[in-house]
Design a protein around this motif. Structure first.
Motif, PDB file in Angstrom:
ATOM      1  N   ARG A 178      14.588  -1.697 -17.883  1.00 50.16           N
ATOM      2  CA  ARG A 178      16.003  -1.375 -17.638  1.00 50.16           C
ATOM      3  C   ARG A 178      16.101   0.073 -17.203  1.00 50.16           C
ATOM      4  O   ARG A 178      15.452   0.946 -17.766  1.00 50.16           O
ATOM      5  CB  ARG A 178      16.828  -1.601 -18.898  1.00 50.16           C
ATOM      6  N   PHE A 179      16.923   0.320 -16.198  1.00 44.44           N
ATOM      7  CA  PHE A 179      17.073   1.660 -15.652  1.00 44.44           C
ATOM      8  C   PHE A 179      18.386   2.300 -16.090  1.00 44.44           C
ATOM      9  O   PHE A 179      19.376   1.609 -16.332  1.00 44.44           O
ATOM     10  CB  PHE A 179      17.022   1.615 -14.119  1.00 44.44           C
ATOM     11  N   GLU A 180      18.384   3.640 -16.174  1.00 44.40           N
ATOM     12  CA  GLU A 180      19.591   4.401 -16.466  1.00 44.40           C
ATOM     13  C   GLU A 180      20.563   4.243 -15.299  1.00 44.40           C
ATOM     14  O   GLU A 180      20.139   4.040 -14.165  1.00 44.40           O
ATOM     15  CB  GLU A 180      19.262   5.893 -16.637  1.00 44.40           C
ATOM     16  N   ARG A 238      16.753   5.647 -10.589  1.00 47.98           N
ATOM     17  CA  ARG A 238      15.943   4.588 -11.206  1.00 47.98           C
ATOM     18  C   ARG A 238      15.081   5.104 -12.360  1.00 47.98           C
ATOM     19  O   ARG A 238      13.944   4.710 -12.552  1.00 47.98           O
ATOM     20  CB  ARG A 238      15.067   3.879 -10.172  1.00 47.98           C
ATOM     21  N   ARG A 239      15.623   5.987 -13.164  1.00 47.84           N
ATOM     22  CA  ARG A 239      14.926   6.475 -14.356  1.00 47.84           C
ATOM     23  C   ARG A 239      14.908   5.365 -15.407  1.00 47.84           C
ATOM     24  O   ARG A 239      15.923   4.753 -15.708  1.00 47.84           O
ATOM     25  CB  ARG A 239      15.640   7.705 -14.910  1.00 47.84           C
ATOM     26  N   TYR A 256      17.868  -3.570 -13.515  1.00 48.27           N
ATOM     27  CA  TYR A 256      16.625  -3.879 -14.219  1.00 48.27           C
ATOM     28  C   TYR A 256      15.619  -4.479 -13.246  1.00 48.27           C
ATOM     29  O   TYR A 256      15.951  -4.832 -12.116  1.00 48.27           O
ATOM     30  CB  TYR A 256      16.886  -4.862 -15.364  1.00 48.27           C
ATOM     31  N   GLN A 257      14.379  -4.595 -13.726  1.00 50.16           N
ATOM     32  CA  GLN A 257      13.338  -5.255 -12.943  1.00 50.16           C
ATOM     33  C   GLN A 257      12.453  -6.060 -13.874  1.00 50.16           C
ATOM     34  O   GLN A 257      12.027  -5.567 -14.918  1.00 50.16           O
ATOM     35  CB  GLN A 257      12.487  -4.246 -12.183  1.00 50.16           C
ATOM     36  N   VAL A 258      12.182  -7.291 -13.502  1.00 50.71           N
ATOM     37  CA  VAL A 258      11.251  -8.150 -14.223  1.00 50.71           C
ATOM     38  C   VAL A 258       9.865  -7.864 -13.663  1.00 50.71           C
ATOM     39  O   VAL A 258       9.686  -7.757 -12.451  1.00 50.71           O
ATOM     40  CB  VAL A 258      11.618  -9.634 -14.035  1.00 50.71           C
ATOM     41  N   CYS A 259       8.890  -7.711 -14.551  1.00 44.17           N
ATOM     42  CA  CYS A 259       7.542  -7.392 -14.072  1.00 44.17           C
ATOM     43  C   CYS A 259       6.485  -8.113 -14.906  1.00 44.17           C
ATOM     44  O   CYS A 259       6.686  -8.382 -16.080  1.00 44.17           O
ATOM     45  CB  CYS A 259       7.304  -5.888 -14.115  1.00 44.17           C
TER      46      CYS A 259
END
Length: 96
Positions: free
Chosen positions: A26-28, A33-34, A60-63
């Motif tokens: 999850r990003f701030e 994209r912190r 957010y990004q799924v990885c």
């Protein structure tokens, strides 16, 4: 990726390894994209995505998650035993 959904990348690392588990980063708020936090472990990209959506996350990004072990196989029942993999990794690294 953002709240539009989807899974960034394929199911492997490009070198023959397959992801065993998945996480959500999850990003701030804002454009830089912190990373705010990371949540693991999910058995599939879809499960990680559902968690992010149900949690109301917007950026957010799924990885895929990869662990530094020579070989890792998931038991027939599903999820790999993370503790055993980490212990094996520490032993192979000589306790470092």
């Amino acid at each position: 990726m953002t709240a539009s959904g989807g899974y960034a990348g394929d199911d492997g690392a490009g070198d023959g390894r397959l992801a065993v588990l998945y996480g959500v980063v999850r990003f701030e708020p804002g454009g830089d994209r912190r990373v705010r936090d990371t949540t693991i472990t999910f058995d599939s990209p879809a499960a990680a995505e559902l968690f992010a959506v149900e949690s109301g996350w917007h950026d957010y990004q799924v990885c895929p998650l990869f662990f530094f072990v020579d070989t890792a196989t998931a038991p027939a029942a599903g999820r790999m035993l993370l503790g055993a993999a980490l212990a094996r990794s520490v032993r192979q690294a000589g306790g470092r």
